[in-house]
Design a protein around this motif. Structure first.
Motif, PDB file in Angstrom:
ATOM      1  N   THR A   1      47.852   5.536 -21.384  1.00  0.00           N
ATOM      2  CA  THR A   1      48.317   6.249 -22.504  1.00  0.00           C
ATOM      3  C   THR A   1      47.733   6.310 -23.899  1.00  0.00           C
ATOM      4  OG1 THR A   1      49.565   4.275 -23.420  1.00  0.00           O
ATOM      5  CG2 THR A   1      50.934   5.661 -21.733  1.00  0.00           C
ATOM      6  N   GLU A   2      48.065   7.040 -24.914  1.00  0.00           N
ATOM      7  CA  GLU A   2      47.111   7.146 -26.186  1.00  0.00           C
ATOM      8  C   GLU A   2      47.063   5.704 -26.876  1.00  0.00           C
ATOM      9  OE1 GLU A   2      48.323   9.831 -28.805  1.00  0.00           O
ATOM     10  OE2 GLU A   2      48.679  11.388 -27.358  1.00  0.00           O
ATOM     11  N   ASP A   3      47.923   4.702 -26.470  1.00  0.00           N
ATOM     12  CA  ASP A   3      47.758   3.397 -27.238  1.00  0.00           C
ATOM     13  C   ASP A   3      46.699   2.689 -26.363  1.00  0.00           C
ATOM     14  OD1 ASP A   3      49.773   3.923 -28.709  1.00  0.00           O
ATOM     15  OD2 ASP A   3      51.327   3.274 -27.085  1.00  0.00           O
ATOM     16  N   ASN A   4      46.174   2.911 -25.165  1.00  0.00           N
ATOM     17  CA  ASN A   4      45.105   2.115 -24.644  1.00  0.00           C
ATOM     18  C   ASN A   4      43.763   2.671 -24.635  1.00  0.00           C
ATOM     19  OD1 ASN A   4      47.624   2.246 -22.238  1.00  0.00           O
ATOM     20  ND2 ASN A   4      47.599   0.471 -23.483  1.00  0.00           N
ATOM     21  N   VAL A   5      43.485   3.746 -25.304  1.00  0.00           N
ATOM     22  CA  VAL A   5      42.256   4.385 -25.458  1.00  0.00           C
ATOM     23  C   VAL A   5      41.755   4.805 -26.676  1.00  0.00           C
ATOM     24  CG1 VAL A   5      42.172   5.246 -23.037  1.00  0.00           C
ATOM     25  CG2 VAL A   5      43.022   6.733 -24.880  1.00  0.00           C
ATOM     26  N   VAL A   6      40.553   4.707 -27.074  1.00  0.00           N
ATOM     27  CA  VAL A   6      40.182   5.441 -28.311  1.00  0.00           C
ATOM     28  C   VAL A   6      38.924   6.457 -27.739  1.00  0.00           C
ATOM     29  CG1 VAL A   6      38.676   5.175 -30.416  1.00  0.00           C
ATOM     30  CG2 VAL A   6      40.357   3.261 -29.441  1.00  0.00           C
ATOM     31  N   PHE A   7      39.330   7.700 -27.900  1.00  0.00           N
ATOM     32  CA  PHE A   7      38.639   8.781 -27.596  1.00  0.00           C
ATOM     33  C   PHE A   7      38.288   9.909 -28.704  1.00  0.00           C
ATOM     34  CE2 PHE A   7      38.616  11.971 -23.552  1.00  0.00           C
ATOM     35  CZ  PHE A   7      37.432  12.305 -23.848  1.00  0.00           C
ATOM     36  N   CYS A   8      36.922   9.855 -29.002  1.00  0.00           N
ATOM     37  CA  CYS A   8      36.589  10.443 -30.098  1.00  0.00           C
ATOM     38  C   CYS A   8      35.387  11.562 -29.905  1.00  0.00           C
ATOM     39  CB  CYS A   8      35.821   9.193 -30.967  1.00  0.00           C
ATOM     40  SG  CYS A   8      36.914   8.308 -31.793  1.00  0.00           S
TER      41      CYS A   8
ATOM     42  N   SER B   1      27.691  18.676 -28.067  1.00  0.00           N
ATOM     43  CA  SER B   1      28.481  17.829 -28.852  1.00  0.00           C
ATOM     44  C   SER B   1      28.586  16.201 -28.003  1.00  0.00           C
ATOM     45  CB  SER B   1      29.848  18.266 -28.735  1.00  0.00           C
ATOM     46  OG  SER B   1      29.819  19.437 -29.597  1.00  0.00           O
ATOM     47  N   LEU B   2      28.845  15.430 -28.975  1.00  0.00           N
ATOM     48  CA  LEU B   2      28.697  13.822 -28.228  1.00  0.00           C
ATOM     49  C   LEU B   2      30.209  13.486 -28.249  1.00  0.00           C
ATOM     50  CD1 LEU B   2      26.722  12.061 -26.944  1.00  0.00           C
ATOM     51  CD2 LEU B   2      26.472  10.931 -28.885  1.00  0.00           C
ATOM     52  N   ASP B   3      30.787  13.026 -27.048  1.00  0.00           N
ATOM     53  CA  ASP B   3      32.132  12.284 -26.992  1.00  0.00           C
ATOM     54  C   ASP B   3      31.790  10.875 -26.557  1.00  0.00           C
ATOM     55  OD1 ASP B   3      32.660  14.890 -27.870  1.00  0.00           O
ATOM     56  OD2 ASP B   3      33.696  15.338 -26.030  1.00  0.00           O
ATOM     57  N   TRP B   4      32.765  10.201 -26.919  1.00  0.00           N
ATOM     58  CA  TRP B   4      32.622   8.940 -26.626  1.00  0.00           C
ATOM     59  C   TRP B   4      34.222   8.119 -26.097  1.00  0.00           C
ATOM     60  CZ3 TRP B   4      31.733   9.705 -31.353  1.00  0.00           C
ATOM     61  CH2 TRP B   4      32.456   8.823 -32.388  1.00  0.00           C
ATOM     62  N   LEU B   5      34.465   7.413 -25.423  1.00  0.00           N
ATOM     63  CA  LEU B   5      35.734   6.560 -24.961  1.00  0.00           C
ATOM     64  C   LEU B   5      35.798   5.385 -24.760  1.00  0.00           C
ATOM     65  CD1 LEU B   5      38.441   8.261 -22.711  1.00  0.00           C
ATOM     66  CD2 LEU B   5      37.332   6.124 -22.369  1.00  0.00           C
ATOM     67  N   VAL B   6      36.449   4.522 -25.606  1.00  0.00           N
ATOM     68  CA  VAL B   6      36.742   3.267 -25.293  1.00  0.00           C
ATOM     69  C   VAL B   6      37.826   2.918 -24.642  1.00  0.00           C
ATOM     70  CG1 VAL B   6      36.698   0.897 -26.420  1.00  0.00           C
ATOM     71  CG2 VAL B   6      35.222   2.705 -27.100  1.00  0.00           C
ATOM     72  N   LEU B   7      38.044   2.108 -23.532  1.00  0.00           N
ATOM     73  CA  LEU B   7      39.460   2.040 -22.766  1.00  0.00           C
ATOM     74  C   LEU B   7      39.790   0.594 -23.088  1.00  0.00           C
ATOM     75  CD1 LEU B   7      41.767   2.505 -20.896  1.00  0.00           C
ATOM     76  CD2 LEU B   7      39.965   1.953 -18.928  1.00  0.00           C
ATOM     77  N   GLN B   8      40.764   0.301 -23.761  1.00  0.00           N
ATOM     78  CA  GLN B   8      41.316  -0.852 -24.052  1.00  0.00           C
ATOM     79  C   GLN B   8      42.722  -1.024 -23.662  1.00  0.00           C
ATOM     80  OE1 GLN B   8      40.668  -0.810 -28.520  1.00  0.00           O
ATOM     81  NE2 GLN B   8      38.829  -2.408 -27.994  1.00  0.00           N
ATOM     82  N   CYS B   9      43.086  -2.245 -23.205  1.00  0.00           N
ATOM     83  CA  CYS B   9      44.370  -2.691 -22.630  1.00  0.00           C
ATOM     84  C   CYS B   9      45.365  -3.348 -23.775  1.00  0.00           C
ATOM     85  CB  CYS B   9      44.150  -3.545 -21.387  1.00  0.00           C
ATOM     86  SG  CYS B   9      43.607  -2.862 -19.859  1.00  0.00           S
ATOM     87  N   PRO B  10      46.484  -3.551 -23.440  1.00  0.00           N
ATOM     88  CA  PRO B  10      47.230  -4.181 -24.507  1.00  0.00           C
ATOM     89  C   PRO B  10      46.883  -5.591 -24.610  1.00  0.00           C
ATOM     90  CG  PRO B  10      48.689  -2.724 -23.164  1.00  0.00           C
ATOM     91  CD  PRO B  10      47.314  -2.781 -22.586  1.00  0.00           C
TER      92      PRO B  10
END
Length: 670
Positions: free
Chosen positions: A235-242, A359-368
């Protein structure tokens, strides 16, 4: 007079006006812009001068250096009275060889194992050119030279705490107690300075390279792109997508790569970097298109330093597939994008106006907070630090989980109530359980002790990692079974390993966040049958210096800013933990008998003096023999009724008496 005064004021105002116009039109001649690569891009962050210090045989000193995130270089200049040429170094035993060692995060220990990266060639700037994974789990050691100067840049080493160690001989005898230190000492003096970049967007040894800090574009549609990323139903709470707020980037061939940086501020499961909308900025004559098909964008990533094509942690062709870093460590990551194959896209014709845009995108997946794993299904616990009250040691503690499942306040806690549920891992059902702990900034001179005890059998594999979650592909130290572990690593020491007990130390663990992952291969059986107790503690000295063979000592480094601890062993033992028997019990007895009995040689001249009724000579011979016997008994640790200096005083008195006598001379042994 009034007219002259008016004219004077007029001429003065005219001169001021002309001066103002000149400065306005030619002000650039009076300004001093920052020159790339020049001295104005950097400044001195810190500089320490260490006065002349003497190192006796088997002594050592540590020098701690703090490198901030914006540092550009660290320079070390040492002067010593060591007189060893490269040829003679090869013939000097290591127990007598002056050495200098470097380690990241904690003090070096060159004599723990024989696996230290000891190089017998003289140290130079090129000696550190191939450092790839840093020196957190390793160290480099070189023979000390009479004059040496080393410069390490931010392209070679990462920011943080670094330790230089100077040793006058290494090996098990370094910590052995000795009545007399026999050998050659040396002295050294030096200077350590750190240079930094004046602007945080500049990088490189001369602060002449620009780094773009990646930031999020608030208008980027996060929800729309989550489905394309296939993020294991997160879900959106677990990831930082930029997507970078700077928009598109364009650069042509033949120029330096684009350098970016982003911060991973917490424990993360995955970091992904991707390039989208890759295209040419203009239509080429070769194919009449602008889609950029066939262009290669090589992406290199490195933690804490700028990556190079020959020096990086991870790499991928992001024009085809994203760069995926699983369990990235906390800190600042640098990303370099290299343009390849632009020559083919332009039909072999050099056109400097053609550039590649993307365009440069990055994603950080974090858990609760309490979960971990790629699908956030495994348990994660933060361990609380409980200080131990021990006035003799500056900092010792044990760790216990912050969970209602475990109510014990002791250093031991049961594992079974904390274990994760099993999940299918390709071939078998496994369960990972993670424990996170923090070592304070001043505790880097301590040792992490991990112990597992089971009433039946230990069914867990243990993986440890600094700054991130461990996995089968990424770990710093591990223990799997009695035959598989990191026991050959420099700073991992396994003491107990059998079916019911596992006990190991991470020596001189660096300060910061450590993660321990327990991998259970039989989650269904262990929870119902086994009872396993786990203990994690931070101790000043490993195994209490194998008491009673040694005692733990705590001192400060050469800068006086941080503590570290070491074992001071007795005369029969040595090693970093006093576990190495240098002189056996039988050998000690034979040595004592040989040294003490050798003083019986004084009986013959004493008997002859008594037979000749030379009573003064008889007293001197007997007293010298008895004093020499007591001296050697004290020297080898057999029996010491008086302080060692008392015997030297007796010898001095006897030498004075004998020197004033004209009738005889007595040879004395020291």
């Amino acid at each position: 007079m009034a007219e002259n005064s008016i004219l004077g004021v007029f001429y003065l105002n005219l001169c001021l006006f002309i001066t103002f116009v000149f400065i306005f039109l030619h002000g650039h001649c009076l300004s001093y812009p920052l020159k790339q690569g020049g001295p104005y891009n950097s400044f001195t962050v810190s500089s320490f001068r260490y006065s002349k210090t003497e190192l006796k045989p088997y002594e050592w000193r540590y020098i701690k250096v703090d490198l901030p995130p914006w540092f550009s270089s660290m320079s070390l200049a040492l002067e010593s009275d060591v007189d060893l040429d490269p040829e003679s170094i090869k013939h000097v035993p290591t127990r007598k060889l002056p050495m200098i060692c470097l380690r990241e995060g904690s003090p070096p220990l060159p004599d723990v194992h024989n696996t230290s990266l000891t190089v017998l060639d003289p140290i130079s700037n090129g000696s550190f050119g191939n450092i790839q994974q840093g020196l957190q789990n390793a160290e480099l050691c070189y023979p000390l030279q009479k004059n040496m100067s080393v410069i390490l840049t931010n392209e070679q080493i990462s920011p943080g705490v670094w330790y230089w160690g100077l040793f006058n001989g290494i090996g098990p005898t370094r910590t052995q107690s000795k009545m007399i230190n026999r050998g050659t000492g040396y002295s050294f003096s030096g200077n350590v300075s750190v240079e930094g970049c004046a602007n945080p967007t500049l990088w490189g040894q001369y602060c002449n390279r620009t780094v773009d800090l990646l930031s999020c574009d608030d208008s980027y549609n996060l929800t729309e792109n989550l489905s394309d990323a296939k993020l294991f139903n997160q879900t959106e709470d677990n990831v930082v997508f930029c997507r970078n707020s700077g928009g598109n980037y364009c650069h042509g061939g033949g120029i330096e790569p684009k350098i970016y940086s982003l911060d991973v501020v917490g424990i993360a499961e995955q970091l992904t970097v991707m390039a989208t909308n890759v295209r040419l900025n203009k239509t080429t004559s070769s194919n009449g298109t602008r889609n950029g098909t066939g262009i290669t964008l090589m992406c290199y990533a490195r933690l804490g330093a700028i990556p190079l094509a020959s020096l990086h942690d991870y790499s991928a062709n992001i024009s085809e597939d994203p760069l995926v870093i699983r369990s990235p460590k906390v800190g600042r990551w640098y990303i370099a994008v290299h343009l390849v194959n632009l020559w083919n896209e332009t039909g072999g014709v050099e056109d400097i106006s053609v550039k590649v845009c993307y365009s440069l995108d990055w994603l950080v997946l974090q858990c609760p907070v309490e979960k971990a794993g790629s699908n956030c299904a495994w348990n994660r616990y933060t361990l609380q630090t409980v200080l131990r009250k021990n006035p003799s040691n500056p900092f010792e503690a044990y760790y216990k989980p912050l969970s209602e499942k475990v109510l014990s306040d002791s250093a031991d806690f049961p594992l079974e109530p904390l274990l994760s549920n099993s999940s299918y891992d390709g071939k078998l059902h496994v369960a990972w359980t993670y424990f996170l702990l923090d070592i304070p900034y001043g505790g880097a001179g301590g040792n992490l002790h991990v112990r597992l005890t089971s009433d039946t059998k230990v069914n867990y594999e243990i993986y440890a990692k600094y700054g991130g979650l461990p996995s089968l592909d990424s770990w710093d130290y591990f223990y799997a079974n009695t035959t598989g572990s990191s026991n050959d690593s420099m700073f991992f020491k396994l003491y107990d390993s059998d079916d019911q007990t596992v006990s190991f130390y991470i020596l001189y663990a660096r300060s910061g966040t450590w993660s321990f992952g327990l991998r259970n291969l039989n989650p269904g059986d262990s929870a119902s049958k086994n009872q396993t107790i786990m203990t994690i503690s931070l101790e000043r000295c490993p195994r209490k210096c194998s008491s009673p063979h040694g005692a733990c000592q705590s001192v400060v480094d050469a800068s006086g800013l941080s503590f570290y601890s070491y074992c001071s062993c007795d005369r029969n033992h040595g090693g970093f933990d006093c576990s190495v028997e240098i002189v056996s019990h039988q050998g000690h007895i034979l040595q004592s008998i040989a040294l003490i009995a050798s003083n019986a040689a004084a009986l013959l001249p004493a008997y002859w003096s008594l037979h000749q009724k030379a009573f003064a000579e008889w007293v001197l011979f007997m007293s010298s023999g008895i004093s020499s016997g007591l001296y050697h008994a004290c020297d080898v640790g057999t029996w010491c009724p008086l302080p060692f200096r008392s015997y030297l005083t007796v010898y001095g008195f006897l030498a004075l008496v004998c020197g004033g006598s004209e009738h005889f001379s007595i040879p004395f042994r020291y």
